[in-house]
Motif scaffolding. Sequence first.
Motif, short mmCIF file in Angstrom:
data_model
loop_
_atom_site.label_atom_id
_atom_site.label_comp_id
_atom_site.label_asym_id
_atom_site.label_seq_id
_atom_site.Cartn_x
_atom_site.Cartn_y
_atom_site.Cartn_z
N PRO A 137 13.64 4.21 6.65
CA PRO A 137 13.17 3.37 7.88
C PRO A 137 13.03 3.70 9.16
N LEU A 138 12.94 2.85 10.72
CA LEU A 138 12.79 2.76 11.42
C LEU A 138 13.52 1.54 11.86
N ASP A 139 14.68 1.85 12.79
CA ASP A 139 15.15 0.54 13.29
C ASP A 139 15.59 -0.24 12.18
N GLU A 140 15.04 -1.50 12.37
CA GLU A 140 15.64 -2.79 11.54
C GLU A 140 14.42 -3.22 10.65
N ALA A 141 13.10 -3.32 11.45
CA ALA A 141 12.52 -3.45 10.70
C ALA A 141 10.84 -2.96 10.47
N ASP A 142 11.28 -2.00 10.93
CA ASP A 142 9.63 -1.17 10.91
C ASP A 142 10.22 0.42 9.93
N LYS A 143 8.53 1.47 9.73
CA LYS A 143 9.18 2.13 8.79
C LYS A 143 8.55 3.35 8.78
N ILE A 144 8.49 4.42 9.37
CA ILE A 144 7.90 5.70 9.48
C ILE A 144 7.35 6.37 8.14
N VAL A 145 6.26 6.74 8.29
CA VAL A 145 4.95 6.34 7.05
C VAL A 145 4.79 8.26 7.40
N SER A 146 4.83 9.39 6.34
CA SER A 146 4.36 10.61 6.60
C SER A 146 3.01 10.61 5.25
N PHE A 147 2.28 11.18 5.80
CA PHE A 147 0.90 10.81 4.86
C PHE A 147 0.05 11.66 5.18
N PHE A 148 -0.68 12.48 4.12
CA PHE A 148 -1.75 12.82 3.76
C PHE A 148 -3.71 13.22 3.87
N ALA A 149 -3.78 12.98 5.50
CA ALA A 149 -5.43 11.79 5.91
C ALA A 149 -6.57 13.12 5.11
N ARG A 150 -7.01 12.50 4.67
CA ARG A 150 -8.85 13.29 4.31
C ARG A 150 -9.27 14.06 5.49
N ALA A 151 -9.77 13.11 6.06
CA ALA A 151 -10.31 14.11 7.54
C ALA A 151 -9.54 14.82 8.28
N GLU A 152 -8.00 14.02 8.52
CA GLU A 152 -7.30 14.56 9.85
C GLU A 152 -5.74 14.97 9.34
N GLY A 153 -6.04 15.48 7.86
CA GLY A 153 -4.65 16.78 8.06
C GLY A 153 -3.44 15.65 7.34
N ARG A 154 -2.38 16.27 7.15
CA ARG A 154 -1.03 15.78 7.57
C ARG A 154 -1.09 14.83 8.57
N MET A 155 -0.28 13.63 8.64
CA MET A 155 0.38 13.03 9.98
C MET A 155 1.72 12.07 9.68
N ARG A 156 2.21 11.36 10.69
CA ARG A 156 2.95 10.20 10.60
C ARG A 156 2.72 9.55 11.70
N GLY A 157 2.67 8.51 11.25
CA GLY A 157 3.14 6.68 11.70
C GLY A 157 3.86 5.66 11.67
N VAL A 158 3.95 4.73 12.44
CA VAL A 158 5.04 4.22 12.30
C VAL A 158 4.00 2.37 11.77
N ALA A 159 5.16 1.77 10.83
CA ALA A 159 4.18 0.96 9.80
C ALA A 159 4.78 -0.51 10.35
N PRO A 160 4.69 -1.38 11.53
CA PRO A 160 5.41 -2.20 11.86
C PRO A 160 6.19 -3.42 11.51
N TYR A 161 7.37 -3.93 10.65
CA TYR A 161 7.52 -4.94 10.26
C TYR A 161 7.37 -4.22 9.00
N ALA A 162 7.47 -3.55 8.07
CA ALA A 162 6.94 -3.40 7.33
C ALA A 162 8.61 -3.09 6.35
N ARG A 163 9.30 -3.35 7.09
CA ARG A 163 10.58 -3.31 6.73
C ARG A 163 10.95 -5.38 6.25
N ARG A 164 10.41 -5.87 6.65
CA ARG A 164 11.02 -7.20 6.73
C ARG A 164 9.82 -8.56 6.56
N SER A 165 9.01 -7.48 6.09
CA SER A 165 7.64 -8.32 5.45
C SER A 165 6.45 -7.40 4.96
N VAL A 166 6.11 -7.87 3.08
CA VAL A 166 5.49 -7.34 2.39
C VAL A 166 4.22 -7.60 2.73
#
Length: 251
Positions: free
Chosen positions: A15-44
């Motif tokens: 979780p990040l704040d009340e609505a977002d999520k932090i996502v750790s992912f392994f991208a094929r062309a870019e390698g390991r990265m982290r990103g914010v998924a806006p409103y992922a906690r409130r809406s599917v």
Amino acid sequence: MAAKETEAIILRCWPLDEADKIVSFFARAEGRMRGVAPYARRSVKRFGAALELLTHVRLRYTEKHHGGMVRLESCDLLEPFCGAQPSYEQMVGGSCISEVCEHLLPEHEANEPFFRLALLAAREMGRAENGGDIWRPLTYFDLWAVRLAGFLPPLDECARCHEPIALDEGAWFRPEWDGLLCRNCRGGESWTLSSESRKLARRMIGASLTDIPSAGWQKSTAEDLRRFLGQQLERHLERKLLTRRQLDELA
């Protein structure tokens, strides 16, 4: 800012704040990265089930949204990890793959062989009914993770005296050594690596995971090999892997 698109494997979310999520992912062309998924906690609707453990996805993102992380715009599911109801064993095994990727892979450094390894191991583990065959994919993943990272020691030579160890003989290992030890150098407190497990390791180095028969695998199969590889990982990472303790507790 134009969005980028990449094929990726989801490693974990939190979780990040009340609505977002932090996502750790392994991208094929870019390698390991982290990103914010806006409103992922409130809406599917926007991301659905595509942010689950080891899910194979296609991500769209824009650069530098929050603290140097990217902003995830959308996430299309390409392949789920274990379907709708993964077993506890599958979840522990998947978490082990995820933890190794998170700590072993540097950020923003593409690694195509490691991406294919993680995807192959996740696929095979996900196909196992009731998690009964997590041990074959895990053993293969551990072996190749250590090998691709560049610290798989010789399996036929003593790390201390450098004498050859015959393939039909046992070998020994200790946490403070970067390799196998012969009978004369093993010392008091050491673990045995059987000749059967060494033969299996050599076979796995020369074959795809799909070519290794799945029949008869259980936790005790090559357990000594996984312990040796786990010690090699933890020694070079200089940290304990939490999922290793969870694997030990599985029946």
